[in-house]
Structure formats: C-alpha cells, structure tokens
Design a protein around this motif. Structure first.
Motif, PDB file in Angstrom:
ATOM      1  N   THR A  39       0.877  -1.176   0.000  1.00 50.72           N
ATOM      2  CA  THR A  39       0.000   0.000   0.000  1.00 50.72           C
ATOM      3  C   THR A  39       0.913   1.223   0.000  1.00 50.72           C
ATOM      4  O   THR A  39       2.097   1.129   0.344  1.00 50.72           O
ATOM      5  CB  THR A  39      -0.866   0.105   1.283  1.00 50.72           C
ATOM      6  N   TYR A  40       0.365   2.345  -0.393  1.00 48.10           N
ATOM      7  CA  TYR A  40       1.089   3.600  -0.201  1.00 48.10           C
ATOM      8  C   TYR A  40       0.068   4.709  -0.290  1.00 48.10           C
ATOM      9  O   TYR A  40      -1.022   4.511  -0.823  1.00 48.10           O
ATOM     10  CB  TYR A  40       2.195   3.807  -1.237  1.00 48.10           C
ATOM     11  N   PHE A  41       0.409   5.829   0.272  1.00 48.18           N
ATOM     12  CA  PHE A  41      -0.486   6.941   0.014  1.00 48.18           C
ATOM     13  C   PHE A  41       0.321   8.123  -0.503  1.00 48.18           C
ATOM     14  O   PHE A  41       1.483   8.305  -0.178  1.00 48.18           O
ATOM     15  CB  PHE A  41      -1.390   7.244   1.205  1.00 48.18           C
ATOM     16  N   SER A  42      -0.323   8.852  -1.382  1.00 50.24           N
ATOM     17  CA  SER A  42       0.416   9.864  -2.129  1.00 50.24           C
ATOM     18  C   SER A  42      -0.494  11.042  -2.344  1.00 50.24           C
ATOM     19  O   SER A  42      -1.692  10.987  -2.107  1.00 50.24           O
ATOM     20  CB  SER A  42       0.801   9.288  -3.481  1.00 50.24           C
ATOM     21  N   ARG A  43       0.103  12.122  -2.789  1.00 56.05           N
ATOM     22  CA  ARG A  43      -0.743  13.185  -3.309  1.00 56.05           C
ATOM     23  C   ARG A  43      -0.355  13.397  -4.751  1.00 56.05           C
ATOM     24  O   ARG A  43       0.800  13.270  -5.125  1.00 56.05           O
ATOM     25  CB  ARG A  43      -0.611  14.457  -2.483  1.00 56.05           C
ATOM     26  N   LYS A  44      -1.365  13.655  -5.512  1.00 57.13           N
ATOM     27  CA  LYS A  44      -1.105  13.924  -6.915  1.00 57.13           C
ATOM     28  C   LYS A  44      -1.177  15.416  -7.064  1.00 57.13           C
ATOM     29  O   LYS A  44      -2.224  16.016  -6.933  1.00 57.13           O
ATOM     30  CB  LYS A  44      -2.135  13.232  -7.801  1.00 57.13           C
ATOM     31  N   ALA A  45      -0.030  16.001  -7.299  1.00 56.42           N
ATOM     32  CA  ALA A  45       0.029  17.440  -7.343  1.00 56.42           C
ATOM     33  C   ALA A  45       0.051  17.901  -8.790  1.00 56.42           C
ATOM     34  O   ALA A  45       0.854  17.437  -9.579  1.00 56.42           O
ATOM     35  CB  ALA A  45       1.265  17.913  -6.616  1.00 56.42           C
ATOM     36  N   ALA A  46      -0.846  18.815  -9.111  1.00 54.01           N
ATOM     37  CA  ALA A  46      -0.895  19.314 -10.478  1.00 54.01           C
ATOM     38  C   ALA A  46       0.091  20.458 -10.628  1.00 54.01           C
ATOM     39  O   ALA A  46      -0.014  21.474  -9.973  1.00 54.01           O
ATOM     40  CB  ALA A  46      -2.305  19.774 -10.807  1.00 54.01           C
ATOM     41  N   GLY A  47       1.091  20.266 -11.442  1.00 50.17           N
ATOM     42  CA  GLY A  47       2.018  21.338 -11.774  1.00 50.17           C
ATOM     43  C   GLY A  47       1.968  21.476 -13.273  1.00 50.17           C
ATOM     44  O   GLY A  47       0.896  21.386 -13.864  1.00 50.17           O
ATOM     45  N   ALA A  48       3.130  21.701 -13.881  1.00 46.63           N
ATOM     46  CA  ALA A  48       3.208  21.722 -15.326  1.00 46.63           C
ATOM     47  C   ALA A  48       2.708  20.373 -15.840  1.00 46.63           C
ATOM     48  O   ALA A  48       1.980  20.271 -16.814  1.00 46.63           O
ATOM     49  CB  ALA A  48       4.639  21.961 -15.762  1.00 46.63           C
ATOM     50  N   TYR A  71      -9.674  14.119   2.893  1.00 51.32           N
ATOM     51  CA  TYR A  71      -8.704  13.100   3.303  1.00 51.32           C
ATOM     52  C   TYR A  71      -9.273  11.717   3.017  1.00 51.32           C
ATOM     53  O   TYR A  71      -8.614  10.858   2.438  1.00 51.32           O
ATOM     54  CB  TYR A  71      -8.398  13.218   4.796  1.00 51.32           C
ATOM     55  N   ALA A  72     -10.518  11.520   3.461  1.00 55.07           N
ATOM     56  CA  ALA A  72     -11.153  10.212   3.307  1.00 55.07           C
ATOM     57  C   ALA A  72     -11.177   9.824   1.834  1.00 55.07           C
ATOM     58  O   ALA A  72     -10.847   8.687   1.472  1.00 55.07           O
ATOM     59  CB  ALA A  72     -12.554  10.246   3.884  1.00 55.07           C
ATOM     60  N   ALA A  73     -11.539  10.790   0.982  1.00 54.53           N
ATOM     61  CA  ALA A  73     -11.610  10.499  -0.454  1.00 54.53           C
ATOM     62  C   ALA A  73     -10.241  10.138  -1.001  1.00 54.53           C
ATOM     63  O   ALA A  73     -10.111   9.248  -1.845  1.00 54.53           O
ATOM     64  CB  ALA A  73     -12.172  11.710  -1.192  1.00 54.53           C
ATOM     65  N   SER A  74      -9.213  10.805  -0.520  1.00 54.18           N
ATOM     66  CA  SER A  74      -7.888  10.562  -1.087  1.00 54.18           C
ATOM     67  C   SER A  74      -7.328   9.209  -0.633  1.00 54.18           C
ATOM     68  O   SER A  74      -6.414   8.677  -1.241  1.00 54.18           O
ATOM     69  CB  SER A  74      -6.932  11.695  -0.717  1.00 54.18           C
ATOM     70  N   ILE A  75      -7.872   8.660   0.439  1.00 53.39           N
ATOM     71  CA  ILE A  75      -7.367   7.380   0.951  1.00 53.39           C
ATOM     72  C   ILE A  75      -8.157   6.205   0.374  1.00 53.39           C
ATOM     73  O   ILE A  75      -7.666   5.087   0.308  1.00 53.39           O
ATOM     74  CB  ILE A  75      -7.435   7.370   2.499  1.00 53.39           C
ATOM     75  N   GLU A  76      -9.391   6.511  -0.084  1.00 58.12           N
ATOM     76  CA  GLU A  76     -10.263   5.467  -0.591  1.00 58.12           C
ATOM     77  C   GLU A  76      -9.571   4.671  -1.700  1.00 58.12           C
ATOM     78  O   GLU A  76      -8.951   5.249  -2.589  1.00 58.12           O
ATOM     79  CB  GLU A  76     -11.533   6.112  -1.145  1.00 58.12           C
ATOM     80  N   GLY A  77      -9.681   3.365  -1.612  1.00 61.28           N
ATOM     81  CA  GLY A  77      -9.128   2.521  -2.671  1.00 61.28           C
ATOM     82  C   GLY A  77      -7.640   2.232  -2.542  1.00 61.28           C
ATOM     83  O   GLY A  77      -7.083   1.524  -3.368  1.00 61.28           O
ATOM     84  N   THR A  78      -6.990   2.759  -1.500  1.00 67.98           N
ATOM     85  CA  THR A  78      -5.554   2.503  -1.362  1.00 67.98           C
ATOM     86  C   THR A  78      -5.280   1.220  -0.570  1.00 67.98           C
ATOM     87  O   THR A  78      -4.153   0.741  -0.540  1.00 67.98           O
ATOM     88  CB  THR A  78      -4.854   3.651  -0.604  1.00 67.98           C
ATOM     89  N   ARG A 107       0.565  21.601   5.537  1.00 66.88           N
ATOM     90  CA  ARG A 107       1.120  22.311   4.392  1.00 66.88           C
ATOM     91  C   ARG A 107       1.981  21.393   3.540  1.00 66.88           C
ATOM     92  O   ARG A 107       2.063  21.524   2.341  1.00 66.88           O
ATOM     93  CB  ARG A 107       1.966  23.487   4.847  1.00 66.88           C
ATOM     94  N   GLU A 108       2.653  20.473   4.234  1.00 68.55           N
ATOM     95  CA  GLU A 108       3.475  19.507   3.529  1.00 68.55           C
ATOM     96  C   GLU A 108       2.611  18.428   2.925  1.00 68.55           C
ATOM     97  O   GLU A 108       3.061  17.673   2.107  1.00 68.55           O
ATOM     98  CB  GLU A 108       4.441  18.855   4.523  1.00 68.55           C
ATOM     99  N   LEU A 109       1.393  18.352   3.372  1.00 66.00           N
ATOM    100  CA  LEU A 109       0.639  17.136   3.137  1.00 66.00           C
ATOM    101  C   LEU A 109      -0.665  17.352   2.415  1.00 66.00           C
ATOM    102  O   LEU A 109      -1.557  16.560   2.510  1.00 66.00           O
ATOM    103  CB  LEU A 109       0.314  16.506   4.489  1.00 66.00           C
ATOM    104  N   GLN A 110      -0.789  18.447   1.725  1.00 68.27           N
ATOM    105  CA  GLN A 110      -2.035  18.671   1.021  1.00 68.27           C
ATOM    106  C   GLN A 110      -2.265  17.534   0.068  1.00 68.27           C
ATOM    107  O   GLN A 110      -1.465  17.252  -0.798  1.00 68.27           O
ATOM    108  CB  GLN A 110      -1.962  19.991   0.273  1.00 68.27           C
ATOM    109  N   LEU A 111      -3.384  16.856   0.249  1.00 68.12           N
ATOM    110  CA  LEU A 111      -3.552  15.597  -0.466  1.00 68.12           C
ATOM    111  C   LEU A 111      -4.361  15.747  -1.733  1.00 68.12           C
ATOM    112  O   LEU A 111      -4.416  14.859  -2.541  1.00 68.12           O
ATOM    113  CB  LEU A 111      -4.257  14.595   0.441  1.00 68.12           C
ATOM    114  N   TRP A 112      -5.006  16.877  -1.868  1.00 61.82           N
ATOM    115  CA  TRP A 112      -5.921  16.939  -2.990  1.00 61.82           C
ATOM    116  C   TRP A 112      -5.310  17.689  -4.149  1.00 61.82           C
ATOM    117  O   TRP A 112      -4.383  18.463  -4.023  1.00 61.82           O
ATOM    118  CB  TRP A 112      -7.248  17.542  -2.577  1.00 61.82           C
ATOM    119  N   ASP A 113      -5.925  17.450  -5.242  1.00 65.17           N
ATOM    120  CA  ASP A 113      -5.398  17.780  -6.527  1.00 65.17           C
ATOM    121  C   ASP A 113      -5.875  19.144  -7.007  1.00 65.17           C
ATOM    122  O   ASP A 113      -5.160  19.885  -7.654  1.00 65.17           O
ATOM    123  CB  ASP A 113      -5.936  16.700  -7.476  1.00 65.17           C
TER     124      ASP A 113
END
Ligand SMILES: Nc1nc2c(ncn2[C@@H]2O[C@H](COP(=O)(O)OP(=O)(O)OP(=O)(O)O)[C@@H](O)[C@H]2O)c(=O)[nH]1
Ligand SMILES: [Mg+2]
Ligand SMILES: [Zn+2]
Length: 360
Positions: free
Chosen positions: A92-101, A133-140, A257-263
């Motif tokens: 398992t892992y949890f991540s944030r998908k950060a939108a940049g370029a 948070y809950a949404a970002s963890i769902e399915g992991t 701030r380090e952990l913003q999980l949403w996109d």
C-alpha cells in the motif's frame, strides 16, 4: 527485532525471492533525509544509499525509497552501511497527486496499514477537509481513522463527534484527549505489533503529542500552537518512524502544508465560493483582497456579508495552496536537474566507451 515485527510477511517474502537469489537482504526504510536513508535490517539500524544503477533507472521521484518501503540491499555490517538496489513492490502507499506543469505523484509513505487523520477540537476542526482526506485514501487498501483530539478544550466535543460519525459513515471516528487520556485505549485498539500507522493532519493538531502518549514517554518533539497561525510553525519537519510496544510502527509527519492531499486548487471549498462571488466585482482582476483600492471582497467583509472566520480561513487555505505549489515547482526543478545530471553521466560513459573502442 524480527522482520515480522518490522511488518514483513509472506507476501513480501514471495516478492523477495529473486532478490534473495541475488544474495540481497531485505531492510525497511525508517527515515529519509534527501537521498540518504536510515534502514532497519531486523538486526540493526544502518545508513543506506541507492546504487548508481537505481538512480539511472528510476524515472520519477515516486520510484525512490520512501519511509515505510522495503528495499533489497547489500548490507555491509562492519561499516554499518547498505546499498539499495531495488524497492520491494509496495503493498500500500499513500500519495498526493500534485498538479504542476505536469502531474507529479508524491508518495508520502509506503506499506501503511492505518492512517490516523488528526484534527484538534480547539480551532482545527474542518469536516470538509476530513472528507477530502477520506476520499484521497479510498481505494488505497489503507484503513482511515479520524481522530478528533483535544476534546478537553471543547465543551461540544460529544456533539461534534456524533455529527462527524454521521458525516463519515463507514470510517471510524474517535474523540480523544492526550491531556485527560480519554479514549487513548480506543486509539490503541486499531494498532498491533507489526502494523504500520501514519498520523496526518494540520500543524498543531497534536500528532506528535499523541504518539508520545502512545509511547508513554517523549519520543517525538512537540510544540505549543502559536496564536498567530499565519506563519504556522512546524515542529515535526520530516517523516519519521517510531517503534512503540504493542502499537507497532508509527510514522509522524509534518503538518498539513506539507501534506495537502488533494489535486484541485481549492476552488471547491465553500470559503472560496463565497469570496470568489464578491471578487468578481473587484476593480483589479488580480486583486489579492488585501489592501487594494476598489476591493469588493473587503467591502463585503466590512459590511458583514462575509463572516470574518470564513475570510480568515480563505486566506489560510490560499497560503497553503501557494506553499504547496512552490514545493511542487521545487520538486519539478529538482527532477529536471537530476535527469540532466543523469544524462550528463550517460554521455560521459558513452564517450568513455568510444575512447576505449578507439584505443584498441
Ligand atoms: N489541551 C490539549 N492540548 C493538546 C492535546 N494534544 C496536544 N496538545 C497540544 O497541542 C500542541 C501541538 O501539539 P503537537 O503534537 O506538537 O502538534 P503536531 O500535530 O505534531 O504539529 P506539527 O509537528 O507542527 O505538525 C502542543 O502544545 C500540545 O501540548 C490535547 O489533547 N489537549
Ligand atoms: Mg509534530
Ligand atoms: Zn479584491
């Protein structure tokens, strides 16, 4: 410590077979400091570094070892050192998908059983954020548990707890206090030796304090919340794994701030809806609603049309997003630089090969 106490199991053993044949040993990453790692082999804690080949083949930051990862390493016990050759596939892992370029996936921690989402009932309770948070963890494959901390500071703690349970349905919600020790046992009931749990949530919510209270002694550094939270100091600065009797392994993380999980860019937050509604009438398109002339947001706030706590929360969210974005840009720049460096090395090797061929 046995490998099982470190979280090893038959599935990892199966995945590890080819590495064993190569004479490599399993070790778990218990801390990461840039490109240096602290590994636990079951026998000892040692320093680890990835091999040159590892660096050359890794395409993205998420392929590098993260806290909680199992790695295949050659261990040099007499030097207390190891070279990491490969990751063992993450369960398992949890991540944030950060939108940049482009979208960069940032893995925060690997091989996690529980995520405790901590909010402080003093001034940190935010159901919208819990849902995200809950949404970002769902399915992991990781079990989320919501921890409403500092119940001693809020006379409405019981009602808030009930409301939150209704809102989150299937996700367990517990209300605790590290001061009174209330329901700390309930928190412990989610944990066991060999399990790995991670604590996430805003700076000052009490993550490190909770970990200390589980350990029954000071293991993680903590700090008072500052009144002026606009600069929100971060006491915990790196992800770090602790071993706690009967609770398994626990990873402390720095604040939100380090952990913003949403996109998304936060525009779906109600604070944004309200402020943006008025912002359309600001004189300047790029108005920051700070002190610009003709600011319709300020005007609305002065008239009492935007509640002060909403405006405060808006500025706070905005700052968090700016911070996150700057971190993403930094990460992207670093990734580019590393690629260039790798390419440089590659060219040098090719040139060397050519020279050798010519020299024959
Ligand atoms: N009243 C009360 N205060 C608490 C409780 N839990 C933690 N605190 C206090 O909250 C403050 C912040 O706690 P920390 O554990 O440092 O917070 P953190 O979430 O680790 O913060 P970062 O490391 O910055 O992300 C400290 O002063 C704690 O003593 C609680 O249950 N009740
Ligand atoms: Mg902390
Ligand atoms: Zn404005």
């Amino acid at each position: 410590m046995t490998l099982e106490q470190l979280g090893w199991n038959s599935r990892f053993e199966e995945d590890f077979e080819p590495f064993r044949k190569d004479g490599l040993n399993p070790a778990r990453v218990i801390a990461e400091h840039r490109e240096r790692y602290i590994l636990h082999t079951g026998e000892a804690e040692i320093a680890g570094e990835v091999s040159g080949k590892f660096m050359f083949t890794a395409q993205t930051p998420s392929e590098y070892p993260k806290t909680g990862d199992w790695v295949a390493a050659s261990v040099f016990p007499e030097e207390s050192k190891a070279i990491i050759h490969s990751l063992v596939p993450r369960h398992t892992y949890f991540s944030r998908k950060a939108a940049g370029a482009k979208t960069v996936e940032q893995v925060m921690a690997a091989n996690i059983d529980n995520i405790f989402i901590v909010q402080g009932l003093d001034n940190n309770y935010n159901p919208m954020r819990l849902l995200r948070y809950a949404a970002s963890i769902e399915g992991t494959g990781i079990s989320p548990v919501v921890v409403l901390n500092k119940s001693d500071l809020n006379p409405d703690a019981v009602q808030i707890l009930e409301k939150t349970k209704e809102l989150l349905r299937a996700i367990p919600v517990i209300g605790i206090s590290t001061i009174t020790g209330n329901h700390i046992d309930e928190l412990k009931s989610f944990m066991r030796d060999g399990m790995t749990s991670v604590f996430v949530g805003s700076s000052g919510a009490g993550k490190s304090t909770i970990i200390n209270s589980l350990a029954g002694k000071q293991v993680a550094e903590t700090h008072e919340v500052r009144e002026d939270d606009s600069r929100g100091r971060h006491t915990t600065v790196a992800r770090q794994l602790y071993f706690i009797d009967n609770c398994g392994m626990v990873i402390d993380t720095p604040g939100i701030r380090e952990l913003q999980l949403w996109d998304d860019d936060g525009k779906s937050a109600p604070e944004f809806d309200i402020v943006l509604k008025y912002a359309q009438n600001c004189r300047f398109k790029d108005c920051l609603h700070e002190n610009e002339p003709g600011c319709a947001v300020k005007e609305a706030a002065d008239k009492g049309l935007i509640p002060p706590e909403i405006l405060k929360s808006y500025f706070k969210l905005k700052k968090e997003m700016e911070y996150t974005r700057s971190k993403i840009d930094e990460a992207a720049a670093l990734e580019r630089k590393q690629k260039e460096k790798k390419f440089g090395k590659y060219v040098k090797n090719v040139l060397k090969d050519i020279k050798e061929v010519k020299g024959r």
